[in-house]
Design an enzyme around this catalytic site. Structure first.
Site, PDB file in Angstrom:
ATOM      1  N   HIS A  99      31.673  20.004 -64.836  1.00 55.48           N
ATOM      2  CA  HIS A  99      31.268  19.628 -63.476  1.00 55.48           C
ATOM      3  C   HIS A  99      29.799  19.935 -63.261  1.00 55.48           C
ATOM      4  O   HIS A  99      29.291  20.957 -63.706  1.00 55.48           O
ATOM      5  CB  HIS A  99      32.121  20.339 -62.426  1.00 55.48           C
ATOM      6  CG  HIS A  99      32.251  21.815 -62.642  1.00 55.48           C
ATOM      7  ND1 HIS A  99      33.121  22.363 -63.559  1.00 55.48           N
ATOM      8  CD2 HIS A  99      31.601  22.857 -62.087  1.00 55.48           C
ATOM      9  CE1 HIS A  99      33.018  23.672 -63.546  1.00 55.48           C
ATOM     10  NE2 HIS A  99      32.096  24.012 -62.674  1.00 55.48           N
ATOM     11  N   HIS A 101      27.045  20.878 -60.595  1.00 56.62           N
ATOM     12  CA  HIS A 101      26.846  21.392 -59.234  1.00 56.62           C
ATOM     13  C   HIS A 101      25.604  20.736 -58.626  1.00 56.62           C
ATOM     14  O   HIS A 101      24.557  20.666 -59.283  1.00 56.62           O
ATOM     15  CB  HIS A 101      26.581  22.901 -59.262  1.00 56.62           C
ATOM     16  CG  HIS A 101      27.740  23.749 -59.674  1.00 56.62           C
ATOM     17  ND1 HIS A 101      28.545  24.402 -58.765  1.00 56.62           N
ATOM     18  CD2 HIS A 101      28.217  24.078 -60.899  1.00 56.62           C
ATOM     19  CE1 HIS A 101      29.464  25.107 -59.413  1.00 56.62           C
ATOM     20  NE2 HIS A 101      29.287  24.931 -60.714  1.00 56.62           N
TER      21      HIS A 101
HETATM   22  P1  AMP Z   1      31.895  27.036 -62.366  1.00 60.95           P
HETATM   23  O1  AMP Z   1      31.692  28.522 -62.204  1.00 60.95           O
HETATM   24  O2  AMP Z   1      30.631  26.310 -62.735  1.00 60.95           O
HETATM   25  O3  AMP Z   1      33.055  26.713 -63.270  1.00 60.95           O
HETATM   26  O4  AMP Z   1      32.226  26.512 -60.905  1.00 60.95           O
HETATM   27  C1  AMP Z   1      33.511  26.250 -60.441  1.00 60.95           C
HETATM   28  C2  AMP Z   1      33.345  25.848 -58.990  1.00 60.95           C
HETATM   29  O5  AMP Z   1      34.528  25.221 -58.566  1.00 60.95           O
HETATM   30  C3  AMP Z   1      33.092  27.039 -58.056  1.00 60.95           C
HETATM   31  O6  AMP Z   1      31.859  26.842 -57.376  1.00 60.95           O
HETATM   32  C4  AMP Z   1      34.291  26.992 -57.109  1.00 60.95           C
HETATM   33  O7  AMP Z   1      33.962  27.339 -55.789  1.00 60.95           O
HETATM   34  C5  AMP Z   1      34.734  25.541 -57.215  1.00 60.95           C
HETATM   35  N1  AMP Z   1      36.131  25.288 -56.935  1.00 60.95           N
HETATM   36  C6  AMP Z   1      37.210  25.892 -57.495  1.00 60.95           C
HETATM   37  N2  AMP Z   1      38.356  25.388 -56.995  1.00 60.95           N
HETATM   38  C7  AMP Z   1      37.990  24.427 -56.114  1.00 60.95           C
HETATM   39  C8  AMP Z   1      38.709  23.525 -55.259  1.00 60.95           C
HETATM   40  N3  AMP Z   1      40.062  23.519 -55.218  1.00 60.95           N
HETATM   41  N4  AMP Z   1      38.021  22.691 -54.471  1.00 60.95           N
HETATM   42  C9  AMP Z   1      36.677  22.684 -54.499  1.00 60.95           C
HETATM   43  N5  AMP Z   1      35.935  23.495 -55.293  1.00 60.95           N
HETATM   44  C10 AMP Z   1      36.576  24.365 -56.074  1.00 60.95           C
END
Ligand code: AMP
Ligand code: ZN
Length: 145
Positions: A99, A101
């Protein structure tokens, strides 16, 4: 992909606040934003690592991420944005579906990446690092081993 939270979001099995969708990518609000408007752009196809995402999809993620960044500036009055992708747990990846950001930023938003700047031991050490990377990349852009 079973048990992948982001695949479930794409399928509509877990709710999300959708910002954008096309045939390749899906973008939605991060549930715990660095700043309000923090968006995640994901490939619809499950890939743990960005390195296996087909070039057209990876390009679309970057392009849509940039367009969302502009929208954050124009519509929500932010000054700038970061595009950030953590590839691997040691890099901070928590959700194992790649993903991008899109993090809206303000001049005084009091958020710091803690970016550090280390020196190389000497020129030879720096050259050795470059040589290894150059040799690997010479194998071509599709070599993701
Ligand atoms: P990473 O640390 O780069 O893997 O980021 C994962 C991101 O996913 C974090 O910023 C979380 O806040 C976000 N996240 C996790 N679960 C959800 C969800 N159900 N809906 C939206 N964002 C999410
Ligand atoms: Zn997935």
């Amino acid at each position: 992909m079973e048990n992948c939270i982001f695949c479930k979001i794409i399928a509509g099995d877990i709710p999300s606040i959708k910002i954008y969708e096309d045939e390749l990518v899906y973008a939605f609000l991060d549930i715990a934003p660095i700043n309000p408007g923090h968006v995640l752009v994901i490939p619809k196809e499950h890939h743990e690592s960005a390195s296996t995402i087909p070039e057209a999809t990876a390009g679309r993620m970057f392009r849509i991420g940039s367009r969302i960044g502009i929208a954050l500036k124009r519509e929500l009055d932010y000054d700038a944005y970061n595009l950030h992708l953590a590839d691997g747990a040691a890099a901070g990846q928590v959700v194992m579906h790649a993903h991008l950001h899109v993090v809206p930023r303000g001049v005084e938003d009091n958020f710091h990446w803690n970016w550090r700047q280390l020196p190389y031991a000497d020129d030879a050490a720096r050259a050795a690092v470059a040589e290894k990377l150059i040799r690997r990349l010479a194998n071509g852009p599709q070599n993701n081993d």
